[in-house]
Design an enzyme around this catalytic site. Sequence first.
Site, PDB file in Angstrom:
ATOM      1  N   ASP A 148      -2.849  -7.581  -6.652  1.00 39.47           N
ATOM      2  CA  ASP A 148      -4.431  -7.520  -6.435  1.00 39.47           C
ATOM      3  C   ASP A 148      -4.950  -7.577  -7.716  1.00 39.47           C
ATOM      4  O   ASP A 148      -6.237  -7.074  -8.186  1.00 39.47           O
ATOM      5  CB  ASP A 148      -4.695  -6.129  -5.771  1.00 39.47           C
ATOM      6  CG  ASP A 148      -4.099  -5.094  -6.351  1.00 39.47           C
ATOM      7  OD1 ASP A 148      -3.404  -5.197  -7.447  1.00 39.47           O
ATOM      8  OD2 ASP A 148      -4.128  -3.970  -5.978  1.00 39.47           O
ATOM      9  N   THR A 177       0.632  -4.103  -0.240  1.00 38.91           N
ATOM     10  CA  THR A 177      -0.753  -3.487   0.243  1.00 38.91           C
ATOM     11  C   THR A 177      -1.655  -4.560  -0.487  1.00 38.91           C
ATOM     12  O   THR A 177      -1.757  -4.755  -1.433  1.00 38.91           O
ATOM     13  CB  THR A 177      -0.926  -2.367  -0.336  1.00 38.91           C
ATOM     14  OG1 THR A 177       0.449  -1.423  -0.248  1.00 38.91           O
ATOM     15  CG2 THR A 177      -2.197  -1.447   0.121  1.00 38.91           C
ATOM     16  N   ASP A 235       2.835  -8.627  -3.493  1.00 31.23           N
ATOM     17  CA  ASP A 235       2.769  -7.297  -3.292  1.00 31.23           C
ATOM     18  C   ASP A 235       2.551  -6.872  -1.931  1.00 31.23           C
ATOM     19  O   ASP A 235       2.020  -7.735  -1.198  1.00 31.23           O
ATOM     20  CB  ASP A 235       1.621  -6.787  -4.065  1.00 31.23           C
ATOM     21  CG  ASP A 235       1.259  -5.360  -4.182  1.00 31.23           C
ATOM     22  OD1 ASP A 235       2.157  -4.691  -4.312  1.00 31.23           O
ATOM     23  OD2 ASP A 235      -0.058  -4.871  -4.341  1.00 31.23           O
TER      24      ASP A 235
END
Length: 849
Positions: free
Chosen positions: A739, A541, A539
Amino acid sequence: MKHTYQITGMTCNHCKMHVEKTLGNVSGITNASVNLQSGEATLEMDNHVSLDKLQEVLEKDRRGYHIAAPGDHSHHHGHGNGHHHDHKNHDHKSHHHHHSPKHVEGSGSGTFYCPMRCEGDKTYDKPGDCPVCGMHLVEEVSSKSESAEQYTCPMHPEIVRDEPGSCPICGMDLVPMKANVSAEEKHYQSLLSKFWIATGFTLPIFLIAMSEMIPSNPLYSILELKYWNWVQMALSLPVVFYATWMFFERAYKSIVTWNLNMFTLIGIGAGTAWLFSILGMPMPGIFPDQFKTEAGTVHVYFEAATVILTLVLLGQLLEARAHSKTNAAVKALLKLAPKQAIRVKDGEEEVISVDDIVIDDLLRVKPGEKIPVDGVVEEGESAIDESMITGEPIPVNKAKGDKVSSGTINGNQSFIMRAEKVGADTLLAQIIDMVNKAGRSRAPIQNLADRISTYFVPAVVVTAVITFIIWVVFGPEPKYVYAFVNAIAVLIIACPCALGLATPMSVMVGVGRGASLGVLIKNAEVLERLKDIDVLLVDKTGTITEGKPSVEHVTPAEGENEEKVIQYAASINQHSEHPLAQAVVSFSKEKGVSLIKTEKFRAETGKGVIGEADGKQIALGNEKLMSSISADIPDHLKQKATAAQQKGKTVSFLSIENKVIGIVVIGDAIKNTSIAAIRDLESRGIEVMMLTGDNATTAGAVAKELNMKHFKAGMLPEDKLEEIKKLQDSGKKVAMAGDGINDSPALAQSDVGIAMGTGTDVAIQSAGVTLVKGDLNGIVKAVDLSKRVMRNIKQNLFFALIYNTAGIPIAAGLLFPFFGILLSPMLAAAAMSLSSVSVIANSLRLRVN
């Protein structure tokens, strides 16, 4: 008619088949099918069989399975031998026995597991031997804090105080009570004393037996040979019936339950030698002449029996020592949690035990002390060393509102924190729990070792019998003696004890090593899968980038200076909560720019902020804001702004009295470790691909900076899921790093899900691997660890099998016709202990590099 029941206590397919068979044999039941995952049994009955009857049948089994009506869990505990606890069917809290007051055994956790993981995750709540392989159960190290030192009176033990002082009854000084030793330590100590006893009695037997090699044996001038035999017998009694008696108990159990294991072989081998010698002394007449010496007495094998048993005991002793080393990582984590804390109540400070802290307590943490529980800083600030949890050496600065974590070490300032998570909920306790569980889990490669073991023992017994027959038929005189000794040597050399240790040992050490690097591994299977990963999806971010905005640069208009732009931009933002505003303020702190007083602050939604400083109107925001206050933007600034926006950055313009004096460019900075980590992963043959929900411009700019060939932008969580499925269908093994919150479905679908934590604020979720510090370097560490552990397991399996496979033919006497070489049962026992020791030593190598 069909009835459904809940079954507890099953942990593996073997259990499931066993329960099906047991219930299926009850009269009145025509068919029984059991689902292992849901723990449900569906029974088809001709005539109704009562629940009590079913429970009775399962209890007869002594394996700790319980049956209950659906939805009724009252039968879980306290039935049968209450031995087995199953991780899957108990909710987390009730499973942990740390809270039960009844256990007194040492100060360990009261949870025991088999070091060979014979029945997967099954745990037991009392010490003993594993019902399958006979190994001594090992105690799990628990995260219950050892309570603070207590004091007692030497005369009146019922007096127990928390601090030193004098006894209220007799006035004597109180003495510190020693903390209880753990069950593991007790087991080791008892083995040690048994080992010394065994050695003490075995040595003289060995010397007497070896003295026969000396021509005109000096011992015979003291006593005749047959009396020396009685002396040997007397000396062997403590060895057989005290020091190593447990091996015979285990061997008996293994034959009764038909779970043949290493102790079956040792029991048969050493037992036969000993019994043969006992029978031979009073009744030499019943044996053929070949079994006798010139003096007419029967050859005795007390030395073989006792030396074998003593060597096996030595092996067990070394293993017990090694187990305490394999979970050294967990013990190190346990030591991190402090025992006491300082509570601040109504302005008064008091020292309390960590166990007494409740949520919302205010605690003072002094310089250099450990943080007692998880919480947030209420007042004060400090730098905290979190390396023991994140594996990162640089201390982290904490101020009011920042989270702190139990077990981390405060720097040189004092602060007050508010407790948020205590006891088993702290991150440290969760990490310890995870490392414990993962260390106990089974790796799929172990099934191979298990399959070998099942056929191994019966095959060895058959080989020993064949060896005996061949020697009797073809062997030289005294052929029975040769046949007998070689058959015993075969039984002993072939002992597969090292085989069962090969995998669990490495897994336990590897998982512990991972924890100290900040890589938390959920179970052994994940560890095994990691090494085969072809594609890593990341990912953007928060994984590749910092995940929070920061100022990249400030460009002043012609004739203006940079510092002034920073000063005004930060001053107008100093009271705003907005993330972009905070980015500007922290940038000014980094640059050491002082702030000025601003007033009449107001936020214009979607445009920016306006305020006054030194009586001049200041505005900071986007182009819309500039045009609404009709401030003109110089062309060169406009060009720079457009260029930055194309890279996906946010640009704010600053104007004073409607004159634009500079721009502030804000972006999500790439973590400084990302570039190197991606290069490292690619050099290991892993293709790295970025998936992001961001727009293509930003994603492209990041990919370009990282030299990434593959990226996909505008991906929603479900698109990520589809992408993983597509890659898997094309035969790729996929790891996904995210995350953890919105990427949950994708993490679960991938072959290995990697959750990226943010320092100590970690969510330990569905992911197979959790990186405490969400940094791509952690993935490199995890992949390397996986490769090392799997390589280590293969070396272990080699060590475990090489001794046996090479040893069996030699013990059977294959080299005898050519070289006259035989393997004495005593050497066989030594080789067997050696193979266990090589496996253990090899596993412990993982701790260092």
